[in-house]
Design a protein around this motif. Structure first.
Motif, PDB file in Angstrom:
ATOM      1  N   ASP A 267       0.816  -1.216   0.000  1.00  0.00           N
ATOM      2  CA  ASP A 267       0.000   0.000   0.000  1.00  0.00           C
ATOM      3  C   ASP A 267       0.853   1.272   0.000  1.00  0.00           C
ATOM      4  O   ASP A 267       0.360   2.364   0.316  1.00  0.00           O
ATOM      5  CB  ASP A 267      -0.956   0.006   1.195  1.00  0.00           C
ATOM      6  CG  ASP A 267      -0.237   0.050   2.544  1.00  0.00           C
ATOM      7  OD1 ASP A 267       1.002  -0.109   2.571  1.00  0.00           O
ATOM      8  OD2 ASP A 267      -0.926   0.251   3.568  1.00  0.00           O
ATOM      9  N   THR A 268       2.132   1.126  -0.363  1.00  0.00           N
ATOM     10  CA  THR A 268       2.998   2.298  -0.484  1.00  0.00           C
ATOM     11  C   THR A 268       2.426   3.269  -1.505  1.00  0.00           C
ATOM     12  O   THR A 268       1.972   2.873  -2.583  1.00  0.00           O
ATOM     13  CB  THR A 268       4.417   1.876  -0.905  1.00  0.00           C
ATOM     14  OG1 THR A 268       4.982   1.053   0.126  1.00  0.00           O
ATOM     15  CG2 THR A 268       5.323   3.078  -1.132  1.00  0.00           C
ATOM     16  N   VAL A 269       2.451   4.541  -1.168  1.00  0.00           N
ATOM     17  CA  VAL A 269       2.027   5.591  -2.099  1.00  0.00           C
ATOM     18  C   VAL A 269       3.270   6.051  -2.864  1.00  0.00           C
ATOM     19  O   VAL A 269       4.272   6.437  -2.243  1.00  0.00           O
ATOM     20  CB  VAL A 269       1.390   6.780  -1.352  1.00  0.00           C
ATOM     21  CG1 VAL A 269       0.868   7.814  -2.352  1.00  0.00           C
ATOM     22  CG2 VAL A 269       0.285   6.308  -0.431  1.00  0.00           C
TER      23      VAL A 269
ATOM     24  N   GLU B 217       7.154   2.850 -12.245  1.00  0.00           N
ATOM     25  CA  GLU B 217       6.183   1.852 -12.696  1.00  0.00           C
ATOM     26  C   GLU B 217       6.675   0.430 -12.430  1.00  0.00           C
ATOM     27  O   GLU B 217       5.877  -0.456 -12.096  1.00  0.00           O
ATOM     28  CB  GLU B 217       5.889   2.040 -14.178  1.00  0.00           C
ATOM     29  CG  GLU B 217       4.964   3.212 -14.478  1.00  0.00           C
ATOM     30  CD  GLU B 217       3.575   3.031 -13.882  1.00  0.00           C
ATOM     31  OE1 GLU B 217       3.174   1.887 -13.569  1.00  0.00           O
ATOM     32  OE2 GLU B 217       2.877   4.048 -13.705  1.00  0.00           O
TER      33      GLU B 217
ATOM     34  N   ARG C 139       6.121  -0.043  -8.729  1.00  0.00           N
ATOM     35  CA  ARG C 139       4.678  -0.153  -8.472  1.00  0.00           C
ATOM     36  C   ARG C 139       4.157  -1.541  -8.835  1.00  0.00           C
ATOM     37  O   ARG C 139       3.412  -2.164  -8.070  1.00  0.00           O
ATOM     38  CB  ARG C 139       3.919   0.907  -9.281  1.00  0.00           C
ATOM     39  CG  ARG C 139       2.415   0.915  -9.004  1.00  0.00           C
ATOM     40  CD  ARG C 139       1.618   1.391 -10.194  1.00  0.00           C
ATOM     41  NE  ARG C 139       1.771   0.502 -11.342  1.00  0.00           N
ATOM     42  CZ  ARG C 139       1.170  -0.674 -11.461  1.00  0.00           C
ATOM     43  NH1 ARG C 139       0.384  -1.143 -10.501  1.00  0.00           N
ATOM     44  NH2 ARG C 139       1.381  -1.419 -12.535  1.00  0.00           N
TER      45      ARG C 139
ATOM     46  N   ALA D 298       1.202  -1.845  -5.892  1.00  0.00           N
ATOM     47  CA  ALA D 298       0.734  -0.586  -5.324  1.00  0.00           C
ATOM     48  C   ALA D 298      -0.258   0.105  -6.264  1.00  0.00           C
ATOM     49  O   ALA D 298      -0.418  -0.280  -7.425  1.00  0.00           O
ATOM     50  CB  ALA D 298       1.929   0.334  -5.052  1.00  0.00           C
ATOM     51  N   ALA D 299      -0.896   1.132  -5.752  1.00  0.00           N
ATOM     52  CA  ALA D 299      -1.826   1.931  -6.546  1.00  0.00           C
ATOM     53  C   ALA D 299      -1.071   2.709  -7.612  1.00  0.00           C
ATOM     54  O   ALA D 299       0.167   2.764  -7.626  1.00  0.00           O
ATOM     55  CB  ALA D 299      -2.599   2.878  -5.629  1.00  0.00           C
ATOM     56  N   GLU D 300      -1.816   3.329  -8.502  1.00  0.00           N
ATOM     57  CA  GLU D 300      -1.246   4.070  -9.624  1.00  0.00           C
ATOM     58  C   GLU D 300      -0.244   5.117  -9.152  1.00  0.00           C
ATOM     59  O   GLU D 300      -0.457   5.796  -8.137  1.00  0.00           O
ATOM     60  CB  GLU D 300      -2.380   4.757 -10.389  1.00  0.00           C
ATOM     61  CG  GLU D 300      -1.941   5.522 -11.616  1.00  0.00           C
ATOM     62  CD  GLU D 300      -3.119   6.122 -12.372  1.00  0.00           C
ATOM     63  OE1 GLU D 300      -2.890   6.919 -13.286  1.00  0.00           O
ATOM     64  OE2 GLU D 300      -4.274   5.788 -12.030  1.00  0.00           O
TER      65      GLU D 300
ATOM     66  N   HIS E 122      -1.526  12.996   3.658  1.00  0.00           N
ATOM     67  CA  HIS E 122      -1.474  11.620   4.149  1.00  0.00           C
ATOM     68  C   HIS E 122      -1.103  11.593   5.626  1.00  0.00           C
ATOM     69  O   HIS E 122      -0.530  12.546   6.156  1.00  0.00           O
ATOM     70  CB  HIS E 122      -0.436  10.807   3.365  1.00  0.00           C
ATOM     71  CG  HIS E 122      -0.638  10.795   1.888  1.00  0.00           C
ATOM     72  ND1 HIS E 122      -1.647  10.088   1.280  1.00  0.00           N
ATOM     73  CD2 HIS E 122       0.061  11.417   0.884  1.00  0.00           C
ATOM     74  CE1 HIS E 122      -1.567  10.255  -0.037  1.00  0.00           C
ATOM     75  NE2 HIS E 122      -0.554  11.053  -0.295  1.00  0.00           N
TER      76      HIS E 122
ATOM     77  N   ARG F  96       1.469   6.827   6.387  1.00  0.00           N
ATOM     78  CA  ARG F  96       1.658   6.036   5.178  1.00  0.00           C
ATOM     79  C   ARG F  96       3.137   5.879   4.829  1.00  0.00           C
ATOM     80  O   ARG F  96       3.988   6.673   5.231  1.00  0.00           O
ATOM     81  CB  ARG F  96       0.953   6.703   3.987  1.00  0.00           C
ATOM     82  CG  ARG F  96      -0.532   6.903   4.155  1.00  0.00           C
ATOM     83  CD  ARG F  96      -1.275   5.597   4.312  1.00  0.00           C
ATOM     84  NE  ARG F  96      -1.145   4.726   3.155  1.00  0.00           N
ATOM     85  CZ  ARG F  96      -1.934   4.778   2.073  1.00  0.00           C
ATOM     86  NH1 ARG F  96      -2.924   5.667   2.013  1.00  0.00           N
ATOM     87  NH2 ARG F  96      -1.769   3.929   1.068  1.00  0.00           N
TER      88      ARG F  96
END
Length: 214
Positions: free
Chosen positions: A64-66, A80, A83, A88-90, A152, A155
């Motif tokens: 869940d790293t931003v 990318e 990720r 992880a999210a975009e 945040h 995080r």
């Protein structure tokens, strides 16, 4: 301006990552303008891709790293790869993480970095040759950290950027003047490093503290 001056602790766990080896690195060319990057083919080399994969596998960051990244191709491609490995999210693009602009040195040999760094040591606000001043890089990079602290809480945040941008950001966290960025341990390509705030950080980013030898 150092937007972290006087901040005692961060509410998030920040890590910084220098992009992996790019075609500009391999060719020994300075590519610091975003339009030049977009017109050319300056993304990762195959070796750089392997560096990024290896860094992603060993980084220990959670899924869940931003992830925030510069919009230069070499940074975006690195981000990318990390990720995808983490799931992880975009990736979020942040212009504040862009390469430092090297002005008239754009497109020249990377050996010219040393000329800029020598001038930095003498004056953090110099803009010789239309180079972005180290103090200006400090301003935008630490402003981003302050912004992310508001956005945040608690995080893990990974910032994928460029050598000078990250070196100068680290001075802001260490209470050093941005003119001293070359005195900090240098980030290797694809290196991930925790961004630690020095307790009692009071640097304004304009007046260097005393430096002891050894």
């Amino acid at each position: 301006m150092n937007h972290l001056s006087g901040v005692d602790r961060l509410g998030n766990r920040f890590s910084v990552m220098r992009h992996a080896q790019s075609k500009a690195n391999a060719g020994g060319i300075i590519v610091s303008g975003i339009e030049n990057d977009r017109r050319g083919d300056y993304g990762l080399t195959e070796h750089g891709r392997q560096q990024a994969f290896a860094a992603a596998r060993s980084c220990g960051l959670p899924g869940d790293t931003v992830i925030y990244s510069s919009d230069f191709s070499r940074a975006r491609q690195t981000a990318e790869i990390v990720r995808a490995h983490l799931g992880a999210a975009e990736v979020v693009i942040a212009e504040a993480l862009r390469e430092r602009c090297f002005g008239h040195w754009e497109g020249s040999a990377t050996g010219n970095y040393a000329r800029v760094w020598a001038a930095d040591e003498a004056d953090a606000v110099h803009a010789d040759g239309n180079v972005e001043a180290a103090a200006a890089v400090l301003d935008r990079a630490t402003a981003l950290i302050a912004q992310l602290e508001r956005r945040h809480c608690g995080r893990d945040i990974l910032l994928v950027s460029h050598a000078d941008t990250l070196q100068i950001l680290q001075t802001g966290c260490s209470g050093l003047d941005p003119s001293q960025h070359r005195r900090l341990p240098q980030l290797a390509t694809a290196e991930i490093r925790p961004l630690r705030l020095r307790p009692g950080n009071t640097s304004s980013g304009l007046s260097p503290p005393p430096v002891s030898s050894g």
